[in-house]
Motif scaffolding. Structure first.
Motif, PDB file in Angstrom:
ATOM      1  N   ASN A 222       0.842  -1.191   0.000  1.00 28.77           N
ATOM      2  CA  ASN A 222       0.000   0.000   0.000  1.00 28.77           C
ATOM      3  C   ASN A 222       0.884   1.251   0.000  1.00 28.77           C
ATOM      4  OD1 ASN A 222      -2.166   1.701   0.173  1.00 28.77           O
ATOM      5  ND2 ASN A 222      -2.508   1.353   2.346  1.00 28.77           N
ATOM      6  N   PHE A 223       1.444   1.567  -1.128  1.00 28.56           N
ATOM      7  CA  PHE A 223       2.395   2.676  -1.249  1.00 28.56           C
ATOM      8  C   PHE A 223       1.843   3.688  -2.236  1.00 28.56           C
ATOM      9  CE2 PHE A 223       6.337   4.712  -2.603  1.00 28.56           C
ATOM     10  CZ  PHE A 223       7.002   4.858  -1.398  1.00 28.56           C
ATOM     11  N   ASP A 224       1.889   4.943  -1.887  1.00 25.76           N
ATOM     12  CA  ASP A 224       1.345   6.006  -2.721  1.00 25.76           C
ATOM     13  C   ASP A 224       2.446   6.547  -3.634  1.00 25.76           C
ATOM     14  OD1 ASP A 224      -0.343   7.903  -3.763  1.00 25.76           O
ATOM     15  OD2 ASP A 224      -0.130   9.289  -2.086  1.00 25.76           O
ATOM     16  N   TYR A 225       2.580   5.955  -4.818  1.00 31.53           N
ATOM     17  CA  TYR A 225       3.637   6.359  -5.742  1.00 31.53           C
ATOM     18  C   TYR A 225       3.308   7.659  -6.456  1.00 31.53           C
ATOM     19  CZ  TYR A 225       6.040   1.897  -5.359  1.00 31.53           C
ATOM     20  OH  TYR A 225       6.730   0.820  -4.891  1.00 31.53           O
ATOM     21  N   LYS A 226       4.337   8.422  -6.748  1.00 29.73           N
ATOM     22  CA  LYS A 226       4.183   9.619  -7.570  1.00 29.73           C
ATOM     23  C   LYS A 226       4.018   9.209  -9.025  1.00 29.73           C
ATOM     24  CE  LYS A 226       6.853  12.962  -4.925  1.00 29.73           C
ATOM     25  NZ  LYS A 226       7.996  13.884  -4.967  1.00 29.73           N
ATOM     26  N   ASP A 227       3.491  10.131  -9.804  1.00 31.11           N
ATOM     27  CA  ASP A 227       3.354   9.921 -11.238  1.00 31.11           C
ATOM     28  C   ASP A 227       4.728  10.137 -11.868  1.00 31.11           C
ATOM     29  OD1 ASP A 227       2.740   9.883 -13.912  1.00 31.11           O
ATOM     30  OD2 ASP A 227       1.277  11.511 -13.809  1.00 31.11           O
ATOM     31  N   LEU A 228       5.373   9.062 -12.302  1.00 33.18           N
ATOM     32  CA  LEU A 228       6.734   9.150 -12.831  1.00 33.18           C
ATOM     33  C   LEU A 228       6.796   9.853 -14.188  1.00 33.18           C
ATOM     34  CD1 LEU A 228       8.258   5.719 -11.773  1.00 33.18           C
ATOM     35  CD2 LEU A 228       8.571   7.959 -10.718  1.00 33.18           C
ATOM     36  N   THR A 229       5.656  10.036 -14.847  1.00 26.54           N
ATOM     37  CA  THR A 229       5.681  10.784 -16.110  1.00 26.54           C
ATOM     38  C   THR A 229       6.023  12.248 -15.851  1.00 26.54           C
ATOM     39  OG1 THR A 229       3.297  11.214 -16.035  1.00 26.54           O
ATOM     40  CG2 THR A 229       4.029   9.260 -17.250  1.00 26.54           C
ATOM     41  N   LYS A 230       5.772  12.718 -14.643  1.00 23.78           N
ATOM     42  CA  LYS A 230       6.138  14.100 -14.291  1.00 23.78           C
ATOM     43  C   LYS A 230       7.627  14.179 -13.936  1.00 23.78           C
ATOM     44  CE  LYS A 230       1.524  15.235 -12.799  1.00 23.78           C
ATOM     45  NZ  LYS A 230       0.633  15.525 -11.692  1.00 23.78           N
ATOM     46  N   THR A 231       8.160  13.114 -13.366  1.00 19.74           N
ATOM     47  CA  THR A 231       9.575  13.074 -13.004  1.00 19.74           C
ATOM     48  C   THR A 231      10.449  12.873 -14.231  1.00 19.74           C
ATOM     49  OG1 THR A 231       8.945  12.096 -10.885  1.00 19.74           O
ATOM     50  CG2 THR A 231      11.258  11.959 -11.495  1.00 19.74           C
ATOM     51  N   PHE A 232       9.950  12.090 -15.187  1.00 25.14           N
ATOM     52  CA  PHE A 232      10.685  11.780 -16.413  1.00 25.14           C
ATOM     53  C   PHE A 232       9.856  12.191 -17.636  1.00 25.14           C
ATOM     54  CE2 PHE A 232      11.912   8.663 -13.176  1.00 25.14           C
ATOM     55  CZ  PHE A 232      13.278   8.876 -13.129  1.00 25.14           C
ATOM     56  N   PRO A 233       9.657  13.512 -17.817  1.00 28.11           N
ATOM     57  CA  PRO A 233       8.833  13.956 -18.939  1.00 28.11           C
ATOM     58  C   PRO A 233       9.473  13.567 -20.272  1.00 28.11           C
ATOM     59  CG  PRO A 233       9.980  15.818 -17.965  1.00 28.11           C
ATOM     60  CD  PRO A 233      10.245  14.630 -17.086  1.00 28.11           C
TER      61      PRO A 233
ATOM     62  N   ILE B  83      11.025   1.706 -15.462  1.00 31.45           N
ATOM     63  CA  ILE B  83      11.536   2.402 -14.269  1.00 31.45           C
ATOM     64  C   ILE B  83      10.673   2.072 -13.058  1.00 31.45           C
ATOM     65  CG2 ILE B  83      11.800   4.668 -13.187  1.00 31.45           C
ATOM     66  CD1 ILE B  83      12.764   5.685 -15.898  1.00 31.45           C
ATOM     67  N   SER B  84       9.365   2.107 -13.234  1.00 28.93           N
ATOM     68  CA  SER B  84       8.452   1.811 -12.122  1.00 28.93           C
ATOM     69  C   SER B  84       8.687   0.413 -11.579  1.00 28.93           C
ATOM     70  CB  SER B  84       7.002   1.921 -12.581  1.00 28.93           C
ATOM     71  OG  SER B  84       6.704   3.222 -12.991  1.00 28.93           O
ATOM     72  N   ARG B  85       8.867  -0.532 -12.475  1.00 28.75           N
ATOM     73  CA  ARG B  85       9.062  -1.919 -12.048  1.00 28.75           C
ATOM     74  C   ARG B  85      10.443  -2.130 -11.435  1.00 28.75           C
ATOM     75  NH1 ARG B  85       7.282  -5.891 -16.483  1.00 28.75           N
ATOM     76  NH2 ARG B  85       7.404  -7.289 -14.717  1.00 28.75           N
ATOM     77  N   MET B  86      11.444  -1.382 -11.871  1.00 27.40           N
ATOM     78  CA  MET B  86      12.792  -1.493 -11.305  1.00 27.40           C
ATOM     79  C   MET B  86      12.876  -0.850  -9.913  1.00 27.40           C
ATOM     80  SD  MET B  86      15.062  -0.770 -14.720  1.00 27.40           S
ATOM     81  CE  MET B  86      16.646  -0.886 -13.912  1.00 27.40           C
ATOM     82  N   LEU B  87      12.100   0.204  -9.705  1.00 28.56           N
ATOM     83  CA  LEU B  87      12.148   0.929  -8.439  1.00 28.56           C
ATOM     84  C   LEU B  87      11.123   0.438  -7.423  1.00 28.56           C
ATOM     85  CD1 LEU B  87      12.643   4.587  -9.738  1.00 28.56           C
ATOM     86  CD2 LEU B  87      14.367   3.018  -8.829  1.00 28.56           C
ATOM     87  N   CYS B  88      10.382  -0.594  -7.764  1.00 26.05           N
ATOM     88  CA  CYS B  88       9.376  -1.141  -6.854  1.00 26.05           C
ATOM     89  C   CYS B  88      10.053  -1.555  -5.546  1.00 26.05           C
ATOM     90  CB  CYS B  88       8.691  -2.332  -7.516  1.00 26.05           C
ATOM     91  SG  CYS B  88       7.424  -3.071  -6.480  1.00 26.05           S
ATOM     92  N   LEU B  89       9.520  -1.085  -4.435  1.00 26.48           N
ATOM     93  CA  LEU B  89      10.140  -1.363  -3.140  1.00 26.48           C
ATOM     94  C   LEU B  89       9.873  -2.775  -2.632  1.00 26.48           C
ATOM     95  CD1 LEU B  89       9.523   2.039  -1.377  1.00 26.48           C
ATOM     96  CD2 LEU B  89      11.645   1.187  -2.362  1.00 26.48           C
ATOM     97  N   ASP B  90       8.840  -3.406  -3.123  1.00 26.58           N
ATOM     98  CA  ASP B  90       8.539  -4.773  -2.719  1.00 26.58           C
ATOM     99  C   ASP B  90       9.374  -5.714  -3.581  1.00 26.58           C
ATOM    100  OD1 ASP B  90       7.542  -7.304  -2.238  1.00 26.58           O
ATOM    101  OD2 ASP B  90       5.442  -6.698  -2.375  1.00 26.58           O
TER     102      ASP B  90
END
Length: 78
Positions: free
Chosen positions: A31-42, A52-59
């Protein structure tokens, strides 16, 4: 770059679910509230955002493996 700045902070109710295992590893709730990575990596295409999302997944059980990452659609044209 620090993870909270890129990924966002865990929701308050998640802090109660964070545990340190006997070998010193953190276990985290899904239950993690992720930021929208499209804003971080426009400008990064959707496949890149997914990778990137799958590589940075904390679980670690949900995180992409190195082999899966190399076979990801982001690299299909190489």
């Amino acid at each position: 770059m620090e993870a909270p700045r890129v990924l966002g902070e865990p929701k308050p109710e998640v802090y109660d679910k964070i545990e340190i295992t006997t070998d010193g590893l953190l276990t985290l709730s899904k239950n993690f509230d992720y930021k929208d990575l499209t804003k971080t990596f426009p400008g990064l295409e959707p496949a890149g955002i997914d990778l990137i999302s799958r590589m940075l997944c904390l679980d670690p059980e949900q995180r992409i493996t190195p082999q899966e990452a190399l076979e990801h659609d982001y690299f299909k044209d190489l």
